[in-house]
Design a protein around this motif. Sequence first.
Motif, PDB file in Angstrom:
ATOM      1  N   LYS A  18       0.863  -1.186   0.000  1.00  0.00           N
ATOM      2  CA  LYS A  18       0.000   0.000   0.000  1.00  0.00           C
ATOM      3  C   LYS A  18       0.895   1.230   0.000  1.00  0.00           C
ATOM      4  O   LYS A  18       1.528   1.538   0.999  1.00  0.00           O
ATOM      5  CB  LYS A  18      -0.899   0.016   1.233  1.00  0.00           C
ATOM      6  N   GLY A  19       0.946   1.894  -1.113  1.00  0.00           N
ATOM      7  CA  GLY A  19       1.782   3.091  -1.223  1.00  0.00           C
ATOM      8  C   GLY A  19       3.251   2.763  -1.038  1.00  0.00           C
ATOM      9  O   GLY A  19       3.817   1.954  -1.748  1.00  0.00           O
ATOM     10  N   ASN A  20       3.863   3.416  -0.041  1.00  0.00           N
ATOM     11  CA  ASN A  20       5.278   3.188   0.239  1.00  0.00           C
ATOM     12  C   ASN A  20       5.513   2.013   1.184  1.00  0.00           C
ATOM     13  O   ASN A  20       6.648   1.675   1.461  1.00  0.00           O
ATOM     14  CB  ASN A  20       5.902   4.436   0.879  1.00  0.00           C
TER      15      ASN A  20
END
Length: 74
Positions: free
Chosen positions: A45-47
Amino acid sequence: MGEFGSLGKMIMLFGVILLALGFLIAFGGKILPIGRLPGDIFVRKGNFTFYFPLVTSIILSIVLTILLNILFRK
């Protein structure tokens, strides 16, 4: 001398085990899909990335249990 003989055998056994583990780490991804089995948890999720090799850990535990029971059975 008998004490050192058993110590030497144990050190050689650990060396063979480390050699096999090193081989699996270096070439295992090409031979077997270790670490990428169905049931391993992978979340991105994202970074943030979370990976937990659940099924791989279970299979590795079973294989090592069987091998160590065979090797150290008296």
